[in-house]
Design an enzyme around this catalytic site. Sequence first.
Site: not given
Length: 745
Positions: A412, A465
Amino acid sequence: MAVVDVDPTTLHRARPAPALDADDRGRLLRGEHHDPHALLGAHPGPDGVVVRCLRPHARSVSVLTGPVAWTLRDEGDGLFTGTVPGSGPLGHRLRVVHTEAVVDVEDPYRFPPTLGELDLHLVAEGRHEELWTVLGAHVREQEGVRGTRFAVWAPDARGVRVCGDFNHWDGTALPMRSLGSSGVWELFVPGVGAGALYKFEITGPDGARLERSDPMARRTEVPPATASVVTDSDHVWGDEEWMRRRGDRPAHSAPLSVYEVHLASWRPGATYRELAAELVSYVSELGFTHVELLPVAEHPFGGSWGYQVTGFYAPTARLGTPDDFRYFVDTLHRAGIGVLLDWVPGHFPRDAWALADFDGRPLYEPQDPVRAAHPDWGTLVFDLGRREVRNFLVANAVYWCEEFHIDGLRVDAVASMLYLDYSREDGTWTPNAHGGRENLDAVAFLQEMNSTLYRRCPGIVTIAEESTAWDGVTRPTDQPAAHGLGGLGFGLKWNMGWSHDSLAYMAHDPVHRRYHHDALTFSMVYAYSEHYVLPVSHDEVVHGKRSLVSKMPGDWWQQRADHRAYLAFMWAHPGKKLLFMGQEFAQGAEWSETDGPQWWVLGADHPGHEDHRGVQRLVADLNHLYTARPALWERDGDPAGFSWAEADAADDNVLAFVRHASDGPPLLAVVNFSPVVRDDYRIGVPEAATDVWHEVLNTDAPRYGGSGVRNEGPLPQTATAHHGFPASLSLRLPPLGAVWLSPMP
């Protein structure tokens, strides 16, 4: 621990023992002594063996040596001492008399350290790749005695004690010993087993008393409770076949179609074991190759969806135990479904019982509060320049893949880690040693994490990401990149540019789409700069962004048609696929973590259920066709696997391209993003071994909720050159529809 009846005839009074030094006594009672084992337990004395114990709630304590019990002298403040006959280790137990009971217990302070020099050296060097086997709470047998070894890294602490439901949450009697310069504190507590609740009582450098959950806890209480839980696994894995073959083909040249799931809301109230049965059935029917779980590591606030983690080593207790989660992964694997996990190493919350100021000073976060603060989320960032903190995170990545057989990690918010000035105003950040904005510590951490995972865990994939144009995200760490720092070593990267551009295009009314045609074609300019995943993720369908179908303009029929055509375009486009739950059946509402998907719209009693089931059927067919046709996945990273057939028909809202297999039939994808039927529309095609093509997918089919416009029967290719191809097809394009065509065998 055993409750016993006392036979007074076996009692003898121990001789007096030398008094403790006043400083030692004071530090021991305050929980500030670095070596309580030097004071407590049994030690050779001038007249025998000196035994000393700290039992603040006891009325009396005796030492049991064989059949004899030696009563110790009460020296106040819970200290009991005495000298008993002997000259060596006693192997003794303690008989502790309370007001309400008498119990026989093993003395924790008669056991030597349970951690070896190599482990401590690796911890201190920040190189212990199995850190979870050393720190935390571990049920074990020590000299024939069952108990739990507690160990915690707290280098700035004056002292650390263990408290739990086994000592009435009073750690006074269980001070831990410091194991030298490693910063690790350790204690073996006999009689404590799986299921026990515990925390660490830490005396900070300023003398403040802190109570902290275990950073390495592998199980926790159900939030909002915050205690750590001693755990021990007895799960027997049954996924040997999956684990053996999962690495047969690298992820970038394998089919990868991912169903993104927030477990807690997919079926609200369901457990890991219940979800295992239901999710396996559903995902298998729809043909996804993998599920990707929003973070399952323990987090106190459910509304964070798992992105504010306090228990990095513990699957959330909301849904069951760690073994229940193992069962969940095992069940998916045995059904041929891979499991990816969203992993959050970029920040952590400020909860006072967790990682923040863990041992009384910033430990996991930077010392500078400005650098430590994450400007977007009110959280703290990790101090990636500290080797022990990097070790905590690298070992955590390995832990999920080895202990839970996770097939890959989606990391993330990578961009927020890579840039020193991310979301920061001028004057609030300091350039790196070279004067740049790159976070050199974060780069080194990500490279180490990826290198370690790929070395230790064959067949896994890491996915970034990363929302910027950082060069070399999916390049090997030993290959150069434009910034001079080498590749980051990820296997795949989310193509967030594709998501942004394509969804912006779809939001326009078809009459205006001609002015935005490049939003669909631009992605092919950079499609081979990285190995990409095309995500329509949870981030696209929350916080006022609306669900996927609700982003589309027009009436309900047009919205569904656009939705179907968009998915067919996405599944044919180079790159792996990811779709968030609920979008596979075109739910109208954006996602809510409290309500989950709108399953009720699929029910036979809902008047529009066939509309939603039609989209669901399309997704299943897309997935099954996708996995069966190598042209759609094996050359995702190879420019030779793609060629435009029509890229410039902006006025028609039409685009077409061919996907090529290395050895197999090509696939032609044609998409008409206008609401009109286009007859006799000529599209160039490569010459095939046969001169007859046929539809393999049409999103306007009635079974999907479409109007039924299609290309009937075999479609002969003609020798009419078109769009740079030597042959062409004359097609009928459905309104707001996509067709896939392939040469007939």
